[in-house]
Design a protein around this motif. Structure first.
Motif, mmCIF file in Angstrom:
data_model
loop_
_atom_site.group_PDB
_atom_site.id
_atom_site.type_symbol
_atom_site.label_atom_id
_atom_site.label_comp_id
_atom_site.label_asym_id
_atom_site.label_seq_id
_atom_site.Cartn_x
_atom_site.Cartn_y
_atom_site.Cartn_z
ATOM 1 N N THR A 169 0.845 -1.190 0.000
ATOM 2 C CA THR A 169 0.000 0.000 0.000
ATOM 3 C C THR A 169 0.882 1.242 0.000
ATOM 4 O O THR A 169 1.908 1.288 0.692
ATOM 5 N N ILE A 170 0.499 2.258 -0.779
ATOM 6 C CA ILE A 170 1.295 3.480 -0.879
ATOM 7 C C ILE A 170 0.472 4.694 -0.465
ATOM 8 O O ILE A 170 -0.760 4.671 -0.486
ATOM 9 N N THR A 171 1.175 5.745 -0.087
ATOM 10 C CA THR A 171 0.534 7.019 0.252
ATOM 11 C C THR A 171 1.188 8.128 -0.574
ATOM 12 O O THR A 171 2.377 8.074 -0.877
ATOM 13 N N ARG A 185 -3.737 10.654 -0.209
ATOM 14 C CA ARG A 185 -4.346 9.425 -0.714
ATOM 15 C C ARG A 185 -3.597 8.214 -0.153
ATOM 16 O O ARG A 185 -2.377 8.235 -0.001
ATOM 17 N N LYS A 186 -4.359 7.164 0.113
ATOM 18 C CA LYS A 186 -3.805 5.876 0.516
ATOM 19 C C LYS A 186 -4.378 4.848 -0.447
ATOM 20 O O LYS A 186 -5.599 4.683 -0.530
ATOM 21 N N VAL A 187 -3.502 4.173 -1.191
ATOM 22 C CA VAL A 187 -3.954 3.374 -2.334
ATOM 23 C C VAL A 187 -3.264 2.010 -2.350
ATOM 24 O O VAL A 187 -2.057 1.909 -2.107
ATOM 25 N N ASP A 188 -4.047 0.968 -2.640
ATOM 26 C CA ASP A 188 -3.498 -0.353 -2.957
ATOM 27 C C ASP A 188 -3.276 -0.379 -4.466
ATOM 28 O O ASP A 188 -4.246 -0.423 -5.236
ATOM 29 N N PRO A 189 -2.033 -0.326 -4.937
ATOM 30 C CA PRO A 189 -1.785 -0.234 -6.391
ATOM 31 C C PRO A 189 -1.925 -1.590 -7.074
ATOM 32 O O PRO A 189 -1.279 -2.556 -6.686
#
Length: 684
Positions: A169-171, A185-189
């Motif tokens: 997971t990235i921010t 944003r906090k996203v599972d790419p």
């Protein structure tokens, strides 16, 4: 010794040991015999061995585990089938190999995945002429090469690529164009998409609780991992990236309704051929070649822009709400072009060029590669190169190896030191290589070094780079054989790499059949006769041309030709060629014609050499988007902007303004402003 280096030595030694033993071995044997494990206690070994197995599996190297009947974990047996490590031989034809060589020569130094592409081509063309010794190809030129676009974008792309690979997971901070705001944003790419010269991230947004699309150029600052965990999420089994790469601009987002658009017979062929995949087509009641195009839409504004661009050849039949939007947009265009001048807010002191959001720094692609291949891939490739030379009794030239792998002398020395330590267990080493003072490398391969004397399977990033390069070029290579080569690669890998994190979307302004026909004519130096639709003038013309090259640009694919009647080079968009015929008559290529001359000009920038420049007012609602595409001449007090728009023909400018659906108006020249008003009157 660095932890990463220790890990690589363990993993390579484990592979070598398992393939040399050619039998299932126990964990106790691995701990005793494999370099890097012997000094560990039981708990440390268990952790490291489990982590190494998991990482090798993520690289596509699957160990076979045989569990005992009584289920005692310590008695598990491990082995590695050669087919789980080695790449199956691929029988490329000479034409396919030449096409792959040309793909690298066209993309090298620009393509964001250029370095893993090099390694991939080293692997799949094993034993054949080096893919780095590419032939000259004058039949293809690329204005869009998949460049990441500058230092910051390259860093983001590399971080996102790694996060997809590791399920991390990235921010990041993201500028949302529609709301004109920046937020965390906090996203599972899940996947990367390259479309229209831009990289996009498809991923699960924690803030929205749904899948969202993020343009990498709109990410602000650095991309960071959300946790220190090895993995954070698992990609849903039903995620299909093809759904997102095959959408029209009006289909980005949640579907609102389905539109029915009447298309006149004059351009029905073009709409059906190039937009039919975004909906359904049926004959219109008139029976004069007109069609009705049904297409789901998420943005009424984007669909309105497309319809208005087509002028009197298109009108919306339904739903009523969409018809109302179109009518409102037409009235807005009319009001903003009523009279000889447009009243607008005062100009803010200074101009808006500094406020542009585009990151245009391209830097040096060779020095600033976006995606670096995993060092593991580089090491197994280097091992193969060294062993092959040692077996042949040949010395390698250091400069050649540096060029083939695109690494520095220090990196080469470090890699050779690692490989010199890799063993089969019990002190039996894979090879011993030494860099000599005369700039050569002498190699002494060990008896069992054949474990690395064949190409390894392509690691995920190598496979993605290879297929992405093929998809970027498509069917546009003269004498090309990329399509059958792609199929052979997919069959050898056992899967399509486009499902593993990167997809190149099909260009809208393209036509595969026209491209293949033109390629044949280019190779044979034969004249072609085309029927071409000049959309800006709304007329057809018939031309007899000398075709020289297929080229791509920001708006799609073109054929570069010499027009004897015009005595000049002319480019024709493939999607506007209604008919093409290859004639029997041949031509002698003119040495003065440089078909690739436009690649670093208007094909890349989108700005043609123009005899006129219009000043366009752009509404505050639309200004944010235009800042990404055009230099801003003036900032206005209410948030609107003025941009300068080069153009050759007034008809082109009129259709451009119609496509802005009332969010842009011509300020000057006056004749262009009046031309837009007349076009709007016809629409009303």
């Amino acid at each position: 010794m660095a932890k990463d280096t220790e890990k690589l030595i363990r993993q390579l030694s484990l592979i070598s040991y398992l393939m040399a033993e050619r039998r299932p071995v126990t964990a106790l044997e691995i701990r005793r015999d494999v370099e890097g494990y012997s000094g560990m206690n039981e708990d440390a070994f268990a952790r490291r061995f489990y982590a190494d197995r998991a990482e090798l599996e993520s690289l596509g190297i699957q160990l076979t585990v045989e569990k005992p009947v009584d289920g005692v974990a310590e008695q598990e047996n491990y082995s590695l089938r050669p087919e789980n490590f080695h790449l199956p031989p691929i029988a490329f034809s000479d034409e396919e190999l030449a096409s792959l060589q040309t793909a690298l020569s066209l993309l090298d130094g620009e393509f964001a995945y250029a370095e893993p592409l090099r390694l991939a081509l080293q692997q799949i063309t094993w034993g054949r002429p080096s893919p780095l010794q590419t032939p000259d190809q004058a039949g293809l030129a690329l204005g869009v090469r998949g460049n990441a676009g500058g230092h910051e974008l390259s860093q983001r792309l590399a971080k996102v690529e790694t996060a997809i690979f590791r399920n991390k997971t990235i921010t990041f901070d993201y500028y949302t164009m529609a709301r004109d705001e920046t937020g965390a944003r906090k996203v599972d790419p899940y996947h990367l998409l390259f479309q229209g010269g831009q990289f996009y991230l498809l991923g699960h947004s924690h803030e929205r609780g749904a899948l969202r699309v993020f343009r990498l150029s709109r990410i602000r600052g650095k991309v960071a991992y959300a946790t220190k965990a090895e993995h954070d999420f698992k990609k849903p089994a039903d995620f299909d990236p093809r759904t997102y790469s095959n959408r029209a601009e009006w289909q980005y987002g949640d579907v609102v309704d389905t539109a029915e658009v009447w298309i006149g017979g004059r351009i029905a062929w073009q709409v059906e051929r190039h937009f039919g995949r975004f909906g359904e087509v049926r004959p219109a009641d008139e029976g004069d070649g007109a069609i009705v195009f049904s297409t789901p839409y998420a943005s009424d504004r984007q669909l309105a822009a497309w319809v208005l661009r087509l002028g009197e050849h298109a009108r919306v039949l339904g739903p009523p709400a969409l018809r109302d939007v179109i009518d409102e947009r037409i009235e807005l265009l009319a009001r903003r072009h009523d009279g000889d001048a447009l009243e607008h807010a005062p100009v803010v002191l200074g101009n808006g060029a500094a406020g542009a959001a585009v990151e245009a720094d391209t830097g040096s692609a060779r020095r600033e590669t976006a995606i670096r291949p995993e060092r593991f891939a580089r090491l197994v490739t280097l091992a193969s190169i060294l062993i092959h030379a040692g077996r042949a009794g040949e010395r390698l030239v250091v400069a050649d190896v540096l060029e083939r792998l695109q690494i520095s002398e220090q990196e080469l020395a470090e890699d050779i030191n690692v490989l010199n330590v890799v063993n089969f267990g019990g002190g039996s080493y894979v090879l011993y290589a030494e860099v000599l003072a005369d700039g050569t490398i002498e190699v002494d391969p060990e008896p069992y070094s054949d474990n690395f004397d064949r190409p390894a399977r392509l690691l995920p990033v190598e496979a993605k780079a290879l297929i992405a390069a093929i998809d970027l070029i498509g069917d546009h290579l003269p004498e090309g054989a990329l399509t059958p080569a792609r199929q052979k690669i997919v069959e050898a890998l056992g899967h399509d790499p486009m499902e593993q994190g990167l997809q190149v979307a099909r260009s809208g302004a393209d036509d595969a059949d026209i491209a293949r026909t033109m390629s044949e004519a280019i190779v044979a130096h034969r004249l072609v006769r085309i029927v071409y639709y000049k959309s800006n003038e709304d007329e057809f013309s018939e031309r007899t041309l000398e075709p020289y090259a297929l080229t791509n640009g920001r708006e799609g694919w073109y054929v570069a030709t010499f027009d004897p009647n015009k005595d000049d080079v002319r480019h024709f968009r493939l999607d506007r060629i209604k008919e093409v015929e290859v004639l029997e008559q041949t031509f002698v290529p003119r040495p003065e014609v440089d078909a690739a001359a436009a690649v670093d000009g208007w094909l890349t920038t989108g700005e043609v050499e123009a005899s006129h420049t219009a000043r366009l007012w752009v509404s505050p609602e639309r200004a944010r988007w235009l800042r990404e595409e055009r230099p801003v001449a003036e900032e206005l007090a209410d948030g609107a902007i003025v941009v300068e728009w080069p153009y050759k023909g007034t008809d082109y400018l009129v259709r451009t303004v119609l496509q802005e659906a009332g969010d842009a108006a011509v300020l000057e020249p006056a004749e262009a402003r009046r031309a837009v008003a007349q076009a709007v009157a016809r629409l009303r």
